[in-house]
Design a protein around this motif. Sequence first.
Motif, PDB file in Angstrom:
ATOM      1  N   ARG A  33       5.289  26.185  63.219  1.00  0.00           N
ATOM      2  CA  ARG A  33       5.833  26.938  62.092  1.00  0.00           C
ATOM      3  C   ARG A  33       7.269  27.307  62.434  1.00  0.00           C
ATOM      4  O   ARG A  33       7.537  27.811  63.521  1.00  0.00           O
ATOM      5  N   ILE A  34       8.165  27.018  61.528  1.00  0.00           N
ATOM      6  CA  ILE A  34       9.582  27.242  61.817  1.00  0.00           C
ATOM      7  C   ILE A  34      10.174  28.160  60.755  1.00  0.00           C
ATOM      8  O   ILE A  34      10.053  27.890  59.547  1.00  0.00           O
ATOM      9  N   GLU A  35      10.800  29.243  61.204  1.00  0.00           N
ATOM     10  CA  GLU A  35      11.414  30.194  60.273  1.00  0.00           C
ATOM     11  C   GLU A  35      12.839  29.769  59.962  1.00  0.00           C
ATOM     12  O   GLU A  35      13.582  29.363  60.854  1.00  0.00           O
ATOM     13  N   VAL A  36      13.181  29.856  58.707  1.00  0.00           N
ATOM     14  CA  VAL A  36      14.530  29.490  58.279  1.00  0.00           C
ATOM     15  C   VAL A  36      15.163  30.724  57.652  1.00  0.00           C
ATOM     16  O   VAL A  36      14.587  31.327  56.738  1.00  0.00           O
ATOM     17  N   GLN A  37      16.337  31.087  58.139  1.00  0.00           N
ATOM     18  CA  GLN A  37      17.003  32.270  57.593  1.00  0.00           C
ATOM     19  C   GLN A  37      17.246  32.068  56.096  1.00  0.00           C
ATOM     20  O   GLN A  37      17.621  30.983  55.642  1.00  0.00           O
ATOM     21  N   HIS A  38      17.037  33.115  55.342  1.00  0.00           N
ATOM     22  CA  HIS A  38      17.043  33.072  53.882  1.00  0.00           C
ATOM     23  C   HIS A  38      18.293  32.392  53.293  1.00  0.00           C
ATOM     24  O   HIS A  38      18.198  31.484  52.467  1.00  0.00           O
ATOM     25  N   HIS A  39      19.466  32.827  53.740  1.00  0.00           N
ATOM     26  CA  HIS A  39      20.691  32.313  53.114  1.00  0.00           C
ATOM     27  C   HIS A  39      21.073  30.946  53.639  1.00  0.00           C
ATOM     28  O   HIS A  39      21.701  30.162  52.941  1.00  0.00           O
ATOM     29  N   HIS A  40      20.635  30.641  54.859  1.00  0.00           N
ATOM     30  CA  HIS A  40      20.758  29.279  55.352  1.00  0.00           C
ATOM     31  C   HIS A  40      19.959  28.348  54.438  1.00  0.00           C
ATOM     32  O   HIS A  40      20.426  27.263  54.068  1.00  0.00           O
TER      33      HIS A  40
END
Length: 761
Positions: A482-489
């Motif tokens: 599971r990989i988190e991606v920063q919202h604005h990225h």
Amino acid sequence: MTIPSEPRRLRLRVRGVVQGVGFRPFVYALAGRHGLTGLVGNDSDGVFVEVQGEGGALAAFRRDLVAGPPPLARIDGVDAVALPPRDEAGFVIAQSEARPGESTPVPPDVAVCDDCLRELFDPADRRFRYPFINCTGCGPRFTIILDLPYDRPATTMAGFRMCADCEREYHDPASRRFHAQPNACPRCGPALRFLAGGNEALGEDALGRARDALAAGRVVAVKGVGGFHLACDATSDDAVAVLRQRKRRTDKPFAVLFASLEVARRHAMIDEGEARVLTGRERPIVLVRRRPDAGLSGLVAPGNDFVGALLPYSPLHHLLVDDRPLVFTSANLSDEPIVKDNEEALSRLSRLADAFLMHDRDIHVVCDDSVVRCLGGREYPVRRSRGYAPLPVPLPRPAPPVLAVGGELKATFCLTRGDRAYVSQHIGDMGSPETLAAFERAFGHFEALFRTSPAAVACDAHPGYLSTRWAAEFALSRGLPRIEVQHHHAHVAALMAEHGLDGLHPVIGVCFDGTGYGPDGAIWGGELLVADYRGFERLAHLPYVPLPGGDTAVRRPYRAGLAHLFAAGLPWDDDLPCVQACPPAERRVLARQLEGGFNCVPTSSAGRLFDAVAALINVRQEVTYEAQAAIELEALADAADEGIYSIALSGDPAIIDLGEMFRAILMDLRGGVPRGVIASRFHRGFARLVVSMAEFARRRTGLRVVGLTGGVFQNVRLLRLSAEGLSAAGFEVLVHERVPANDGGLALGQAAVVGLGRVQG
Ligand code: ZN
Ligand code: ZN
Ligand code: FE
């Protein structure tokens, strides 16, 4: 004299949107025209064709195949292999072949075509006034398909047995309904049913009763293509007020169904680009400028100078609406998923609707109406759903299969397969068990339909999002990373992906947004990023403002106003509207919280800044739907004024200073400058800030492509002014055209970051 060459045989595989669009009859007719023998069929990978004949005819066939496919088809590629010739007499349509592991795009639901409409209103036609008329070029698709390959038994039409006449059309290659899977007529197909109290009516009677109920000011639940709508007379204050009260929806605008473009133009200003989108086969709701003198009830869209206009897309709509426009809003409670089944409607909508107009063609998956704006003739999506989903967004290159679960509000997910990103229809606001269940249902359907299983799961970094927690459980249950991606990225990556950028060169991303979790634990939302798919650097942002009591502040813009005044070192004077709007006891608590810094989340949110300005000049102190204050501030802005507030950007890393702007606003406010002028100067100032931010990033990096994204850019005044300023300053500007700038576009960006930037294929 040419000597006919030896007969040759080719096997062609056509990829793209080629099922459910009349592709096989098209190939059949084309083969006939070129005197070829062979066969055509559907399998779960697309359409396969075998053609046999002399070389020139084969070449001409291939050329025409690509040049003139049916209107709903989209060819992504054709592969050919030579086969040994066979003994055969003619050209046939072969049985469908299901091949496990293969998949083809599914067409979206499109509006009834002109040919079917002519028949619908032709008294001599056997489908005269039949609300379920369709053909290979139009009608429901995505919402009725259970599985691939797309054939009648794999649709919700399976239970209807075609009559002899329908059967004849279905097997006649010359008919518009040759292999039209939802083909039906009044004798053999779905039928209408009207229910009110204990009364029931069927067919034409049902339609008449529904029209009478609407004319009498009643609220009628109408089953459509992707779910139920709630309809009522849009010209009646009483009817709209009743609907608002029952739906517990105070101000959020309702969409309006107009009988035709001509009727819509009596109520709204519609330019040529908007007319094209309104009448297009996707048939979205288009936000158009309302005529102030029009006959629509003011309660349709209070405080808003736009109205969501919709033209009929199902034959039933054409029969239902006349010169009097109808409010046509999704049948649900607040932001829960739209209701689709008859029994479900009768129970869940019983308190909302006075009557029901239903039918017995089941809806397999819900699909809300899409919403777009039109900018310079181009579509600017607000909600991508019916008519568009589940068409894939092409990725710049193949990626390993990724499931991206999106954000919290306006949720969509995205499932990739190769270079196709299947972005789901609009699911709703996550947070209720119903929405989560709808999310899981839709995901299960996509996984089965597109024969793909994720190798990684992408989600937002916000620990409080239901989607993030769901992703954690799902990844664990399947043993996936599971990989988190920063919202604005993710917002910037979505914009890059939909524009087909390969990611080898980063772009400047100006992301103005309501809320997004930052890696430092602050709530971000006024960000200058330089990003590619692999990562991002934050070059500047709006100043952090301590916001007391997160969610409450979102509902009460006066709190954002007070917080921004505090952060700018400006006193809470009693003459200020946002000070007056805050009860004294609450004010004392807020002051203590701000001074002590407890229970305050630092935020650089541009959304909260718009709230603060709206509260400061008394546009709105409390909101009943998302972004209401910003929408009303935009509506108020006086286009004639040329003034501008200056917002300074200085230093490196750059600091944005809002103090001067707030002092100027207070001076104008106290000097009696009209609010519309202040709103305009604020928009201009903010757009100039966008240009300064981009110039700062260009000086630092040499890059000159700027993407504008984030929910605040649904403000078209801000978007237009920013884009104009950037173009004048020599930038190439990217704006959204396929997925929304709001969180409905997040899933695509998350999928692009993980699939193209993080996971190795
Ligand atoms: Zn048609
Ligand atoms: Zn029939
Ligand atoms: Fe966002």
